[in-house]
Design a protein around this motif. Sequence first.
Motif, mmCIF file in Angstrom:
data_model
loop_
_atom_site.group_PDB
_atom_site.id
_atom_site.type_symbol
_atom_site.label_atom_id
_atom_site.label_comp_id
_atom_site.label_asym_id
_atom_site.label_seq_id
_atom_site.Cartn_x
_atom_site.Cartn_y
_atom_site.Cartn_z
ATOM 1 N N TYR A 187 0.804 -1.217 0.000
ATOM 2 C CA TYR A 187 0.000 0.000 0.000
ATOM 3 C C TYR A 187 0.843 1.275 0.000
ATOM 4 N N THR A 188 2.142 1.149 0.272
ATOM 5 C CA THR A 188 3.004 2.340 0.243
ATOM 6 C C THR A 188 3.051 2.959 -1.160
ATOM 7 N N PRO A 189 3.509 2.250 -2.207
ATOM 8 C CA PRO A 189 3.495 2.857 -3.540
ATOM 9 C C PRO A 189 2.086 3.043 -4.082
ATOM 10 N N LEU A 190 1.179 2.143 -3.700
ATOM 11 C CA LEU A 190 -0.199 2.276 -4.172
ATOM 12 C C LEU A 190 -0.834 3.551 -3.627
ATOM 13 N N GLY A 191 -0.595 3.822 -2.352
ATOM 14 C CA GLY A 191 -1.140 5.042 -1.750
ATOM 15 C C GLY A 191 -0.527 6.298 -2.348
ATOM 16 N N LEU A 192 0.785 6.256 -2.605
ATOM 17 C CA LEU A 192 1.441 7.407 -3.219
ATOM 18 C C LEU A 192 0.933 7.637 -4.635
ATOM 19 N N TRP A 193 0.664 6.556 -5.349
ATOM 20 C CA TRP A 193 0.097 6.686 -6.701
ATOM 21 C C TRP A 193 -1.310 7.278 -6.631
ATOM 22 N N ALA A 198 -2.489 9.182 -4.442
ATOM 23 C CA ALA A 198 -2.393 10.583 -4.008
ATOM 24 C C ALA A 198 -1.826 11.489 -5.095
ATOM 25 N N GLY A 199 -1.448 10.898 -6.227
ATOM 26 C CA GLY A 199 -0.879 11.687 -7.306
ATOM 27 C C GLY A 199 0.596 11.991 -7.142
ATOM 28 N N LEU A 200 1.254 11.330 -6.176
ATOM 29 C CA LEU A 200 2.672 11.568 -5.919
ATOM 30 C C LEU A 200 3.563 10.590 -6.675
ATOM 31 N N TYR A 201 2.996 9.507 -7.177
ATOM 32 C CA TYR A 201 3.686 8.565 -8.055
ATOM 33 C C TYR A 201 2.993 8.572 -9.406
ATOM 34 N N PHE A 253 4.696 3.412 -9.939
ATOM 35 C CA PHE A 253 4.055 2.335 -9.177
ATOM 36 C C PHE A 253 4.399 0.980 -9.770
ATOM 37 N N LEU A 254 4.310 0.867 -11.088
ATOM 38 C CA LEU A 254 4.600 -0.410 -11.740
ATOM 39 C C LEU A 254 6.059 -0.801 -11.567
ATOM 40 N N GLN A 255 6.973 0.163 -11.643
ATOM 41 C CA GLN A 255 8.375 -0.139 -11.458
ATOM 42 C C GLN A 255 8.664 -0.578 -10.020
ATOM 43 N N SER A 256 7.928 -0.011 -9.080
ATOM 44 C CA SER A 256 8.085 -0.432 -7.693
ATOM 45 C C SER A 256 7.725 -1.900 -7.538
ATOM 46 N N GLN A 257 6.613 -2.300 -8.141
ATOM 47 C CA GLN A 257 6.187 -3.695 -8.052
ATOM 48 C C GLN A 257 7.102 -4.601 -8.866
#
Length: 299
Positions: free
Chosen positions: A85-91, A93-96, A101-105
Motif C-alpha cells: 500500500y506504500t506505492p499504491l497510496g502514493l500513486w 495521491a498523485g505523488l507517483y 508504481f509499476l516499477q516499484s512492483q
Amino acid sequence: FDDVPYDHYTFIFTPGGGGLEHLTSTTIGGVRRLTPRGLMGVTAHEFFHAWNVKRLRPLRLGPFDYTGPQPVDDLWICEGLTSYYTPLGLWRAGLYKDEEFLQSQAGGIRSWESNPAHLVQSPQESSRGVWTNDTRISYYLQGQVLGMMIDLAIRDESDNKYSLDDVMRHMYRKHGGYYRHHPPRPGFKSEDWPREIKALTGVALEDFWDAHIRESHPVDWNRYLAAAGWKLELETKKASALAAAQTRRVEGGDTVLEVQRGGALFRAGFRDGDRVKAFNGAEVRGRFGLRRSLRAVDA
C-alpha cells in the motif's frame, strides 16, 4: 479505512536509522541519507501502520507480552501488505506516476526471483523466522508482491466488484482496535484471512494461501497480472560481481563495508571497514545507493 483513529498525528524525523510506528505518531530516522523519494516512501509506509499493525494486528500482538518472544505467522501482512500500500497510496495521491508504481512492483518481483529462498521459505515461515534470525527472504517483500496478486485475484474473480481495499476495511472493522469511538478488538488469526475474503467477496483463495502463504511454490505472475492487462517478462542478466559481493552495515549513518580478502571487492581496492560516502564522484545516498553504484560498473 473509513476511520481516522487519532485526533492528532505526529511525524518525528531524526538523524538515526529506521522507522518505528506508534499509536498516534511515527519516528523516522536516517532522513539525511534518504533520497526525497525514499523519505516519501518510508513516511507513507509508517503512516499506514496507524491502521495496519497499530490497530489491525495479529491476535498474539495485542496486548503485547514483553516477557518473551512472540512469534507470529503474519508479519508478511503487518509489514508486507503495508509495503504494497506504500506505492499504491502514493500513486492514488498523485505523488507517483503510473510507471513509478509499476516499477516499484516490478522491482519487488525482481528481488523475489533473484533470491532462491523464495522456493524454500514461505511468508508464514519468514515471519516466524525473525525471532530465531532465520528469515532468508524478506516478509516485507513477500507481502508487497503477493498483496498485489491477492488484490488482482479478488478483482478478477469478482468482476472488479471487490478489491483488497474492501478486505482491509472489513478486517479493520472486525478485528481492529483502539478506535476513537469503539472498544479495541482482540486481533486476527492467520486462518481468518482466506475465510473472511471468501465470506465478503465470494472469492475462494484457500488454494492460493496453501501454495504461496503457507508454502513456497513458484508464483505464476502473469496468471494474475493479466487481469489488469499487464504482462511480466523476465530476463536473465549477468550481475555485477561487485554488487553481488557487497555486504555492509550502517554505523553512525555511514555505510561500512565488510570485505573478504581475495573477493571481488578486495580485488577492486576496497578493504574491510571502509566507510563509503561517495563512489566515482557521486554521493552514496539511500539504503541501496551503493549497490546501485556498483551495478553500474562491470567487474
